[in-house]
Design a protein around this motif. Structure first.
Motif, PDB file in Angstrom:
ATOM      1  N   HIS A 182      -4.688   8.745  20.799  1.00 48.67           N
ATOM      2  CA  HIS A 182      -3.766  10.070  20.575  1.00 48.67           C
ATOM      3  C   HIS A 182      -4.180  11.025  19.908  1.00 48.67           C
ATOM      4  CE1 HIS A 182      -0.068  12.331  19.969  1.00 48.67           C
ATOM      5  NE2 HIS A 182       0.398  11.718  20.691  1.00 48.67           N
ATOM      6  N   PRO A 183      -4.267  12.280  20.201  1.00 50.11           N
ATOM      7  CA  PRO A 183      -4.705  13.340  19.434  1.00 50.11           C
ATOM      8  C   PRO A 183      -4.288  13.439  17.862  1.00 50.11           C
ATOM      9  CG  PRO A 183      -4.073  14.438  21.595  1.00 50.11           C
ATOM     10  CD  PRO A 183      -3.604  12.872  21.490  1.00 50.11           C
ATOM     11  N   ALA A 184      -3.347  12.908  17.660  1.00 47.11           N
ATOM     12  CA  ALA A 184      -2.883  12.865  16.505  1.00 47.11           C
ATOM     13  C   ALA A 184      -3.646  11.903  15.383  1.00 47.11           C
ATOM     14  CB  ALA A 184      -1.466  11.893  16.140  1.00 47.11           C
ATOM     15  N   ILE A 185      -4.332  11.185  16.060  1.00 47.80           N
ATOM     16  CA  ILE A 185      -5.262  10.158  15.197  1.00 47.80           C
ATOM     17  C   ILE A 185      -6.407  11.015  14.868  1.00 47.80           C
ATOM     18  CG2 ILE A 185      -7.262   8.422  15.539  1.00 47.80           C
ATOM     19  CD1 ILE A 185      -5.111   6.807  16.833  1.00 47.80           C
ATOM     20  N   VAL A 186      -7.083  12.094  15.694  1.00 52.70           N
ATOM     21  CA  VAL A 186      -8.152  12.767  15.334  1.00 52.70           C
ATOM     22  C   VAL A 186      -7.711  13.831  14.275  1.00 52.70           C
ATOM     23  CG1 VAL A 186      -9.816  14.649  16.330  1.00 52.70           C
ATOM     24  CG2 VAL A 186      -9.156  12.522  17.615  1.00 52.70           C
ATOM     25  N   ALA A 187      -6.586  14.503  14.629  1.00 51.42           N
ATOM     26  CA  ALA A 187      -6.078  15.450  13.663  1.00 51.42           C
ATOM     27  C   ALA A 187      -5.786  15.115  12.267  1.00 51.42           C
ATOM     28  CB  ALA A 187      -4.825  16.020  14.214  1.00 51.42           C
ATOM     29  N   GLY A 188      -5.574  13.788  12.209  1.00 56.14           N
ATOM     30  CA  GLY A 188      -4.855  12.985  11.019  1.00 56.14           C
ATOM     31  C   GLY A 188      -6.269  12.796  10.206  1.00 56.14           C
ATOM     32  N   ARG A 189      -7.439  12.597  10.964  1.00 57.60           N
ATOM     33  CA  ARG A 189      -8.799  12.297  10.367  1.00 57.60           C
ATOM     34  C   ARG A 189      -9.120  13.451   9.446  1.00 57.60           C
ATOM     35  NH1 ARG A 189     -12.667   8.374  11.497  1.00 57.60           N
ATOM     36  NH2 ARG A 189     -14.374   8.436  10.217  1.00 57.60           N
ATOM     37  N   ILE A 190      -9.171  14.724  10.364  1.00 57.37           N
ATOM     38  CA  ILE A 190      -9.424  15.913   9.791  1.00 57.37           C
ATOM     39  C   ILE A 190      -8.887  16.390   8.576  1.00 57.37           C
ATOM     40  CG2 ILE A 190      -9.610  18.277  10.515  1.00 57.37           C
ATOM     41  CD1 ILE A 190     -10.124  17.484  13.448  1.00 57.37           C
TER      42      ILE A 190
ATOM     43  N   ASP B  91       0.782  -1.198   0.065  1.00 57.45           N
ATOM     44  CA  ASP B  91       0.002   0.147   0.026  1.00 57.45           C
ATOM     45  C   ASP B  91       0.692   1.132  -0.116  1.00 57.45           C
ATOM     46  OD1 ASP B  91      -2.904  -0.860   0.139  1.00 57.45           O
ATOM     47  OD2 ASP B  91      -1.987  -2.056   2.038  1.00 57.45           O
ATOM     48  N   ASP B  92       0.371   2.201  -1.076  1.00 60.32           N
ATOM     49  CA  ASP B  92       0.833   3.579  -0.879  1.00 60.32           C
ATOM     50  C   ASP B  92      -0.465   4.369  -0.473  1.00 60.32           C
ATOM     51  OD1 ASP B  92       1.594   6.068  -1.369  1.00 60.32           O
ATOM     52  OD2 ASP B  92       1.980   5.865  -3.698  1.00 60.32           O
ATOM     53  N   LEU B  93      -0.349   4.643   0.928  1.00 62.08           N
ATOM     54  CA  LEU B  93      -1.481   5.196   1.364  1.00 62.08           C
ATOM     55  C   LEU B  93      -1.964   6.781   0.606  1.00 62.08           C
ATOM     56  CD1 LEU B  93      -1.565   4.064   4.900  1.00 62.08           C
ATOM     57  CD2 LEU B  93      -3.015   3.006   3.017  1.00 62.08           C
ATOM     58  N   SER B  94      -0.939   7.294   0.068  1.00 66.87           N
ATOM     59  CA  SER B  94      -0.974   8.659  -0.425  1.00 66.87           C
ATOM     60  C   SER B  94      -2.265   8.578  -1.585  1.00 66.87           C
ATOM     61  CB  SER B  94       0.253   9.178  -0.976  1.00 66.87           C
ATOM     62  OG  SER B  94       0.782   8.557  -2.158  1.00 66.87           O
ATOM     63  N   LEU B  95      -2.414   7.466  -2.032  1.00 70.74           N
ATOM     64  CA  LEU B  95      -3.241   7.344  -3.312  1.00 70.74           C
ATOM     65  C   LEU B  95      -4.574   7.185  -2.657  1.00 70.74           C
ATOM     66  CD1 LEU B  95      -1.445   4.427  -5.222  1.00 70.74           C
ATOM     67  CD2 LEU B  95      -1.250   7.247  -5.621  1.00 70.74           C
ATOM     68  N   ARG B  96      -4.726   7.269  -1.275  1.00 68.98           N
ATOM     69  CA  ARG B  96      -6.112   7.410  -1.107  1.00 68.98           C
ATOM     70  C   ARG B  96      -6.669   8.633  -1.493  1.00 68.98           C
ATOM     71  NH1 ARG B  96      -6.610   7.787   4.925  1.00 68.98           N
ATOM     72  NH2 ARG B  96      -8.735   7.179   4.739  1.00 68.98           N
ATOM     73  N   ASP B  97      -6.163   9.592  -1.576  1.00 71.22           N
ATOM     74  CA  ASP B  97      -6.627  11.012  -1.974  1.00 71.22           C
ATOM     75  C   ASP B  97      -6.659  10.915  -3.415  1.00 71.22           C
ATOM     76  OD1 ASP B  97      -6.271  11.766   0.599  1.00 71.22           O
ATOM     77  OD2 ASP B  97      -4.432  12.479   0.636  1.00 71.22           O
ATOM     78  N   VAL B  98      -6.345  10.033  -3.956  1.00 73.86           N
ATOM     79  CA  VAL B  98      -6.417  10.002  -5.591  1.00 73.86           C
ATOM     80  C   VAL B  98      -7.626   9.538  -6.011  1.00 73.86           C
ATOM     81  CG1 VAL B  98      -5.287   9.580  -7.724  1.00 73.86           C
ATOM     82  CG2 VAL B  98      -3.929  10.364  -5.893  1.00 73.86           C
ATOM     83  N   GLY B  99      -8.499   9.983  -6.661  1.00 76.48           N
ATOM     84  CA  GLY B  99      -9.695   9.653  -7.205  1.00 76.48           C
ATOM     85  C   GLY B  99      -9.518   8.372  -8.075  1.00 76.48           C
TER      86      GLY B  99
ATOM     87  N   HIS C  89      -7.120  14.631   6.382  1.00 73.57           N
ATOM     88  CA  HIS C  89      -7.451  13.732   5.482  1.00 73.57           C
ATOM     89  C   HIS C  89      -8.858  14.270   4.870  1.00 73.57           C
ATOM     90  CE1 HIS C  89      -8.038  10.306   2.951  1.00 73.57           C
ATOM     91  NE2 HIS C  89      -9.162  10.126   3.253  1.00 73.57           N
ATOM     92  N   GLU C  90      -9.849  14.357   5.775  1.00 75.64           N
ATOM     93  CA  GLU C  90     -11.263  14.678   5.200  1.00 75.64           C
ATOM     94  C   GLU C  90     -11.287  15.795   4.683  1.00 75.64           C
ATOM     95  OE1 GLU C  90     -15.044  15.636   7.721  1.00 75.64           O
ATOM     96  OE2 GLU C  90     -14.911  13.486   7.591  1.00 75.64           O
ATOM     97  N   ARG C  91     -10.427  16.918   4.895  1.00 79.30           N
ATOM     98  CA  ARG C  91     -10.584  18.104   4.240  1.00 79.30           C
ATOM     99  C   ARG C  91      -9.357  18.678   3.353  1.00 79.30           C
ATOM    100  NH1 ARG C  91     -12.251  23.190   8.126  1.00 79.30           N
ATOM    101  NH2 ARG C  91     -14.105  22.036   9.262  1.00 79.30           N
ATOM    102  N   ARG C  92      -8.448  17.304   3.106  1.00 73.89           N
ATOM    103  CA  ARG C  92      -7.456  17.479   2.133  1.00 73.89           C
ATOM    104  C   ARG C  92      -6.604  18.736   2.501  1.00 73.89           C
ATOM    105  NH1 ARG C  92      -9.822  13.122   1.410  1.00 73.89           N
ATOM    106  NH2 ARG C  92     -10.020  12.197  -0.410  1.00 73.89           N
ATOM    107  N   ASN C  93      -6.501  19.022   3.781  1.00 71.13           N
ATOM    108  CA  ASN C  93      -5.450  20.186   3.999  1.00 71.13           C
ATOM    109  C   ASN C  93      -4.634  19.592   5.173  1.00 71.13           C
ATOM    110  OD1 ASN C  93      -4.573  22.430   5.198  1.00 71.13           O
ATOM    111  ND2 ASN C  93      -6.681  23.511   5.738  1.00 71.13           N
ATOM    112  N   TYR C  94      -3.429  19.481   4.731  1.00 67.99           N
ATOM    113  CA  TYR C  94      -2.277  18.714   5.290  1.00 67.99           C
ATOM    114  C   TYR C  94      -1.388  19.790   6.013  1.00 67.99           C
ATOM    115  CZ  TYR C  94      -4.009  14.551   3.233  1.00 67.99           C
ATOM    116  OH  TYR C  94      -5.104  13.673   2.841  1.00 67.99           O
ATOM    117  N   ARG C  95      -1.859  20.950   5.959  1.00 63.87           N
ATOM    118  CA  ARG C  95      -1.146  22.008   7.011  1.00 63.87           C
ATOM    119  C   ARG C  95      -1.977  22.364   8.150  1.00 63.87           C
ATOM    120  NH1 ARG C  95      -0.068  26.903   2.465  1.00 63.87           N
ATOM    121  NH2 ARG C  95      -2.425  25.953   1.863  1.00 63.87           N
ATOM    122  N   LEU C  96      -3.102  21.722   8.181  1.00 62.96           N
ATOM    123  CA  LEU C  96      -3.976  21.991   9.268  1.00 62.96           C
ATOM    124  C   LEU C  96      -3.560  21.014  10.454  1.00 62.96           C
ATOM    125  CD1 LEU C  96      -6.709  23.310  10.122  1.00 62.96           C
ATOM    126  CD2 LEU C  96      -7.791  21.571   9.342  1.00 62.96           C
TER     127      LEU C  96
END
Length: 406
Positions: A371-379, A314-322, A381-388
């Motif tokens: 861990h808060p990282a899990i919640v932050a990571g979910r947000i 798995d290359d999980l960055s491909l989750r964001d590729v339609g 990914h959902e928003r496609r904003n990796y600076r958030l």
């Protein structure tokens, strides 16, 4: 015929091999030829008693086959390369190379298990189609996967064969010969030879670190993943996750990715069916670690326990590729990982989705005991904003748990 005596010691054995070398060109049905036959029998008898695996040595097997077929050592030249090489092989001064062993197996019918000195060994046809010089030998040597030498490029097959044996042999290695149809979430730019090498390294390390507990199919459930996710709440969470998996018979192996693999993780199997989770930690972040770990484990529980031949990279960055993957199993693994980390019902009713503030992240993480990282990571990914919320994702906080320098 010379003065022949029984072989009772290593010195007698070496003397017999030296005499065999001197008689290599002897003609059949001559005194020298008869002496060669007798010495070959004595060597074979001695080696049968001293080879712990129960096989005759390759030399003894070759000598027996020559006698059986009425052939002379010079008849081995097409398979071994020259009279000098034949002499060195039969005297024990030169080991058989894989091409020699294959030729002797194919043309003289000597069992692969004897030539390779490994029970059950065979010259697998899929392995034989590999182009050995396409493996990233220098990168593999630099990473310490194979031995360093001045002539790495001169012996790629032998070096890679060593990695294959550590993985469990050709039969196991073939399961990692991933084709495009199996690479449900593999980057199109992936070097398939680098990917194969990485998978074999993971399997080899898993063999060395194999848990004492036997894995039981059906162990990995959604509830199992939820309990594992809550280890993230603890300071030593990643290390504790590895220990917890080992207690259930699942080795977790960390192997850095090779160039051109674009890889986050994999779910593979050892020869005995033990599932193996391999992670690269190419992104040293807690949110990535926990999602990737649970995603690969979901493959074990939802797919590999049912289909014994399944394996995933798995290359999980491909989750964001339609449209990057049409394999429904990837969506199923995502579903279990997300549900185990942050249940859908809780996520959809949480304030953090509308207002992703530091306080809302911490409140939800505390409520879920993750861990808060899990919640932050979910947000993110959902928003496609990796600076958030980058302050929460635990950058640089994973490798240290496994003794790996960043």
């Amino acid at each position: 015929m010379g003065n022949i005596k029984a072989i009772r010691s290593e010195a007698d054995y070496n003397a017999a091999l030296a005499r065999i070398e001197a008689l290599m060109d002897a003609e059949p049905a001559t005194p020298e030829g008869d002496e060669l036959d007798v010495l070959a029998d004595l060597v074979e008898h001695y080696e049968e008693k001293h080879v712990s695996m129960g096989f005759p040595s390759p030399v003894a097997a070759i000598a027996f086959r020559l006698e059986q077929a009425g052939l002379a050592p010079r008849d081995l030249v097409p398979f071994i390369g020259s009279r000098a090489k034949v002499s060195e092989v039969l005297s024990g001064k030169r080991p058989l190379t894989m091409p020699m062993a294959r030729a002797l197996h194919e043309h003289l019918g000597i069992p692969a298990a004897v030539l390779l000195q490994q029970p059950g060994a065979d010259f697998d046809t899929e392995i034989e189609t590999l182009e050995w010089d396409r493996f990233p030998i220098k990168a593999m040597a630099k990473a310490g996967w194979i031995r360093r030498s001045r002539s790495l490029s001169a012996h790629p097959e032998e070096l890679v064969r060593g990695l294959i044996e550590q993985a469990g042999g050709p039969t196991v290695a073939c399961a990692a010969l991933y084709r495009k149809s199996h690479q449900a979430r593999a980057n199109a730019k992936t070097d398939p030879y680098a990917l194969k090498a990485w998978c074999w390294k993971v399997l080899g390390d898993a063999n060395r670190e194999k848990p004492s507990v036997t894995y039981r199919p059906g162990t990995v459930t959604l509830e199992f993943l939820r309990q594992l996710a809550q280890l993230s709440w603890l300071e030593e969470g990643p290390r504790l996750a590895k220990e917890s998996l080992a207690k259930h018979g699942i080795p977790l192996v960390i192997v850095a990715h090779l160039p051109k693999t674009y890889l986050d993780g994999a779910a593979l199997k050892l020869g005995d069916g033990t599932p193996v989770i391999g992670l690269t930690l190419r992104y040293d972040r807690l949110d990535n670690f926990w999602f990737c770990l649970l995603h690969e484990l979901a493959h074990v529980g939802r797919h590999m326990d049912i289909d014994g031949q399944a394996a995933f990279v798995d290359d999980l960055s491909l989750r964001d590729v339609g449209g990057a993957s049409d394999d429904p199993r990837e969506a199923q693994a995502d579903e279990w990982a997300e549900e185990a980390l942050v249940p859908r019902a809780t996520w959809e009713s949480s304030a953090v989705r509308e207002e992703p503030t530091a306080m809302s992240v911490i409140n939800l993480a505390n409520a879920l005991k993750v861990h808060p990282a899990i919640v932050a990571g979910r947000i993110r990914h959902e928003r496609r904003n990796y600076r958030l919320l980058s302050q929460f994702v635990g950058t640089g906080a994973v490798r240290q748990h496994f003794g790996i320098k960043s």
